[in-house]
Design a protein around this motif. Structure first.
Motif, PDB file in Angstrom:
ATOM      1  N   TRP A 208       3.109   9.532 -15.713  1.00 21.45           N
ATOM      2  CA  TRP A 208       3.277  10.906 -16.197  1.00 21.45           C
ATOM      3  C   TRP A 208       4.686  11.192 -16.712  1.00 21.45           C
ATOM      4  CZ3 TRP A 208       0.332  14.947 -12.758  1.00 21.45           C
ATOM      5  CH2 TRP A 208      -1.040  14.761 -12.926  1.00 21.45           C
ATOM      6  N   HIS A 209       5.710  10.901 -15.912  1.00 22.85           N
ATOM      7  CA  HIS A 209       7.070  11.268 -16.303  1.00 22.85           C
ATOM      8  C   HIS A 209       8.032  10.085 -16.332  1.00 22.85           C
ATOM      9  CE1 HIS A 209       5.461  15.171 -14.700  1.00 22.85           C
ATOM     10  NE2 HIS A 209       5.830  15.500 -15.922  1.00 22.85           N
ATOM     11  N   GLY A 210       7.511   8.887 -16.047  1.00 23.91           N
ATOM     12  CA  GLY A 210       8.350   7.698 -16.116  1.00 23.91           C
ATOM     13  C   GLY A 210       9.285   7.496 -14.935  1.00 23.91           C
ATOM     14  N   TRP A 211       9.074   8.243 -13.868  1.00 24.88           N
ATOM     15  CA  TRP A 211       9.909   8.038 -12.684  1.00 24.88           C
ATOM     16  C   TRP A 211       9.569   6.687 -12.070  1.00 24.88           C
ATOM     17  CZ3 TRP A 211      12.028  12.442  -9.334  1.00 24.88           C
ATOM     18  CH2 TRP A 211      12.516  13.467 -10.155  1.00 24.88           C
ATOM     19  N   THR A 212      10.564   6.038 -11.488  1.00 22.72           N
ATOM     20  CA  THR A 212      10.384   4.681 -10.964  1.00 22.72           C
ATOM     21  C   THR A 212      10.532   4.652  -9.449  1.00 22.72           C
ATOM     22  OG1 THR A 212      12.722   4.194 -11.317  1.00 22.72           O
ATOM     23  CG2 THR A 212      11.188   3.606 -13.096  1.00 22.72           C
ATOM     24  N   PHE A 213       9.795   3.723  -8.849  1.00 23.40           N
ATOM     25  CA  PHE A 213       9.816   3.547  -7.398  1.00 23.40           C
ATOM     26  C   PHE A 213       9.869   2.060  -7.080  1.00 23.40           C
ATOM     27  CE2 PHE A 213       7.749   7.513  -8.319  1.00 23.40           C
ATOM     28  CZ  PHE A 213       8.355   8.383  -7.430  1.00 23.40           C
ATOM     29  N   ASN A 214      10.732   1.699  -6.151  1.00 28.39           N
ATOM     30  CA  ASN A 214      10.813   0.326  -5.676  1.00 28.39           C
ATOM     31  C   ASN A 214       9.681   0.135  -4.669  1.00 28.39           C
ATOM     32  OD1 ASN A 214      11.475  -1.953  -4.026  1.00 28.39           O
ATOM     33  ND2 ASN A 214      13.551  -1.851  -4.835  1.00 28.39           N
ATOM     34  N   LEU A 215       8.745  -0.754  -4.966  1.00 26.06           N
ATOM     35  CA  LEU A 215       7.611  -0.956  -4.072  1.00 26.06           C
ATOM     36  C   LEU A 215       8.018  -1.580  -2.733  1.00 26.06           C
ATOM     37  CD1 LEU A 215       4.850  -2.079  -6.586  1.00 26.06           C
ATOM     38  CD2 LEU A 215       5.006   0.092  -5.348  1.00 26.06           C
TER      39      LEU A 215
ATOM     40  N   THR B 182      10.826  -0.815  -1.036  1.00 23.38           N
ATOM     41  CA  THR B 182      11.510   0.169  -0.186  1.00 23.38           C
ATOM     42  C   THR B 182      10.919   1.568  -0.266  1.00 23.38           C
ATOM     43  OG1 THR B 182      13.069   0.799  -1.928  1.00 23.38           O
ATOM     44  CG2 THR B 182      13.692  -1.067  -0.490  1.00 23.38           C
ATOM     45  N   GLY B 183      10.209   1.869  -1.361  1.00 22.04           N
ATOM     46  CA  GLY B 183       9.695   3.206  -1.591  1.00 22.04           C
ATOM     47  C   GLY B 183      10.689   4.131  -2.263  1.00 22.04           C
ATOM     48  N   LEU B 184      11.927   3.678  -2.462  1.00 21.78           N
ATOM     49  CA  LEU B 184      12.965   4.537  -3.013  1.00 21.78           C
ATOM     50  C   LEU B 184      12.726   4.850  -4.485  1.00 21.78           C
ATOM     51  CD1 LEU B 184      16.146   3.033  -1.330  1.00 21.78           C
ATOM     52  CD2 LEU B 184      14.886   5.093  -0.689  1.00 21.78           C
ATOM     53  N   CYS B 185      13.028   6.086  -4.851  1.00 21.75           N
ATOM     54  CA  CYS B 185      12.884   6.565  -6.223  1.00 21.75           C
ATOM     55  C   CYS B 185      14.174   6.313  -6.980  1.00 21.75           C
ATOM     56  CB  CYS B 185      12.561   8.060  -6.207  1.00 21.75           C
ATOM     57  SG  CYS B 185      12.457   8.815  -7.831  1.00 21.75           S
ATOM     58  N   GLY B 186      14.066   5.777  -8.185  1.00 22.12           N
ATOM     59  CA  GLY B 186      15.243   5.479  -8.990  1.00 22.12           C
ATOM     60  C   GLY B 186      15.899   6.707  -9.588  1.00 22.12           C
ATOM     61  N   GLU B 187      15.158   7.797  -9.718  1.00 17.86           N
ATOM     62  CA  GLU B 187      15.688   8.997 -10.352  1.00 17.86           C
ATOM     63  C   GLU B 187      16.217  10.037  -9.366  1.00 17.86           C
ATOM     64  OE1 GLU B 187      13.922   6.609 -13.022  1.00 17.86           O
ATOM     65  OE2 GLU B 187      12.859   7.391 -11.281  1.00 17.86           O
ATOM     66  N   ASP B 188      15.736  10.011  -8.126  1.00 17.49           N
ATOM     67  CA  ASP B 188      16.134  11.011  -7.125  1.00 17.49           C
ATOM     68  C   ASP B 188      16.037  10.360  -5.745  1.00 17.49           C
ATOM     69  OD1 ASP B 188      16.306  13.097  -5.271  1.00 17.49           O
ATOM     70  OD2 ASP B 188      15.144  14.487  -6.498  1.00 17.49           O
TER      71      ASP B 188
ATOM     72  N   ALA C  18       0.856  -1.186   0.000  1.00 18.95           N
ATOM     73  CA  ALA C  18       0.000   0.000   0.000  1.00 18.95           C
ATOM     74  C   ALA C  18       0.892   1.236   0.000  1.00 18.95           C
ATOM     75  CB  ALA C  18      -0.904   0.003   1.228  1.00 18.95           C
ATOM     76  N   THR C  19       0.616   2.156  -0.927  1.00 19.31           N
ATOM     77  CA  THR C  19       1.408   3.382  -1.039  1.00 19.31           C
ATOM     78  C   THR C  19       0.489   4.586  -1.141  1.00 19.31           C
ATOM     79  OG1 THR C  19       1.479   3.570  -3.465  1.00 19.31           O
ATOM     80  CG2 THR C  19       3.110   2.108  -2.431  1.00 19.31           C
ATOM     81  N   GLN C  20       1.096   5.752  -1.084  1.00 19.98           N
ATOM     82  CA  GLN C  20       0.331   6.965  -1.376  1.00 19.98           C
ATOM     83  C   GLN C  20      -0.184   6.855  -2.801  1.00 19.98           C
ATOM     84  OE1 GLN C  20       4.141   9.204  -0.924  1.00 19.98           O
ATOM     85  NE2 GLN C  20       3.276  10.499  -2.547  1.00 19.98           N
ATOM     86  N   GLY C  21      -1.302   7.501  -3.084  1.00 24.83           N
ATOM     87  CA  GLY C  21      -1.921   7.354  -4.394  1.00 24.83           C
ATOM     88  C   GLY C  21      -1.321   8.210  -5.484  1.00 24.83           C
ATOM     89  N   GLN C  22      -0.654   9.302  -5.101  1.00 23.69           N
ATOM     90  CA  GLN C  22      -0.084  10.205  -6.094  1.00 23.69           C
ATOM     91  C   GLN C  22       1.434  10.179  -6.029  1.00 23.69           C
ATOM     92  OE1 GLN C  22      -2.101  13.868  -4.935  1.00 23.69           O
ATOM     93  NE2 GLN C  22      -3.373  13.691  -6.759  1.00 23.69           N
ATOM     94  N   CYS C  23       2.044  10.308  -7.189  1.00 20.93           N
ATOM     95  CA  CYS C  23       3.497  10.311  -7.281  1.00 20.93           C
ATOM     96  C   CYS C  23       4.079  11.480  -6.476  1.00 20.93           C
ATOM     97  CB  CYS C  23       3.901  10.424  -8.748  1.00 20.93           C
ATOM     98  SG  CYS C  23       5.683  10.476  -8.998  1.00 20.93           S
ATOM     99  N   PRO C  24       5.086  11.227  -5.646  1.00 18.77           N
ATOM    100  CA  PRO C  24       5.694  12.307  -4.878  1.00 18.77           C
ATOM    101  C   PRO C  24       6.506  13.274  -5.744  1.00 18.77           C
ATOM    102  CG  PRO C  24       6.842  10.258  -4.445  1.00 18.77           C
ATOM    103  CD  PRO C  24       5.656   9.925  -5.303  1.00 18.77           C
ATOM    104  N   HIS C  25       6.752  12.920  -7.005  1.00 20.49           N
ATOM    105  CA  HIS C  25       7.484  13.801  -7.910  1.00 20.49           C
ATOM    106  C   HIS C  25       6.572  14.897  -8.454  1.00 20.49           C
ATOM    107  CE1 HIS C  25       8.591  14.527 -12.287  1.00 20.49           C
ATOM    108  NE2 HIS C  25       9.473  15.228 -11.624  1.00 20.49           N
ATOM    109  N   ALA C  26       5.452  14.502  -9.082  1.00 22.91           N
ATOM    110  CA  ALA C  26       4.582  15.498  -9.717  1.00 22.91           C
ATOM    111  C   ALA C  26       3.103  15.155  -9.582  1.00 22.91           C
ATOM    112  CB  ALA C  26       4.949  15.663 -11.182  1.00 22.91           C
ATOM    113  N   GLU C  27       2.775  14.320  -8.597  1.00 18.59           N
ATOM    114  CA  GLU C  27       1.396  13.963  -8.248  1.00 18.59           C
ATOM    115  C   GLU C  27       0.647  13.187  -9.329  1.00 18.59           C
ATOM    116  OE1 GLU C  27      -0.624  17.401  -6.670  1.00 18.59           O
ATOM    117  OE2 GLU C  27       0.840  17.585  -5.049  1.00 18.59           O
TER     118      GLU C  27
END
Length: 102
Positions: free
Chosen positions: A66-73, A75-81, A40-49
């Motif tokens: 939207w922008h192709g940013w990736t997240f490891n489900l 850990t929650g970590l973002c691959g781009e930032d 279970a995660t937040q519903g909107q991307c933390p990058h640009a919602e």
């Protein structure tokens, strides 16, 4: 602040291959299957919602539509930032119900 467990969706819906989006107490929550485990995660991307439930999941990596940013489900970590982390919530399955703690 006390935490409460809520029914957020059904395991059958997730097993059918589609993420689930729901609102719990004003919080948008997205549900995904990651190697057989409910995440279970937040519903909107933390990058640009962007709407994360519309993204693609491959090997536990969620790609925002939207922008192709990736997240490891896992850990929650973002691959781009690495300063951006996807908020995750405790989730468990009871029968067919997916319960999320907020």
């Amino acid at each position: 602040m006390s935490q409460t467990e809520y029914r957020a969706g059904s395991l059958a819906a997730l097993e059918a291959g589609e993420p689930v989006i729901t609102e719990i107490g004003g919080v948008e929550v997205a549900l995904f299957l990651c190697e057989g485990e409910v995440v279970a995660t937040q519903g909107q991307c933390p990058h640009a919602e962007g709407p994360l439930h519309e993204g693609e999941v491959e090997k536990c990596i969620l790609t925002c539509p939207w922008h192709g940013w990736t997240f490891n489900l896992k850990t929650g970590l973002c691959g781009e930032d690495d300063s951006i982390v996807l908020q995750r919530f405790p989730a468990r399955v009871v029968g067919d119900d997916v319960l999320v703690t907020l």
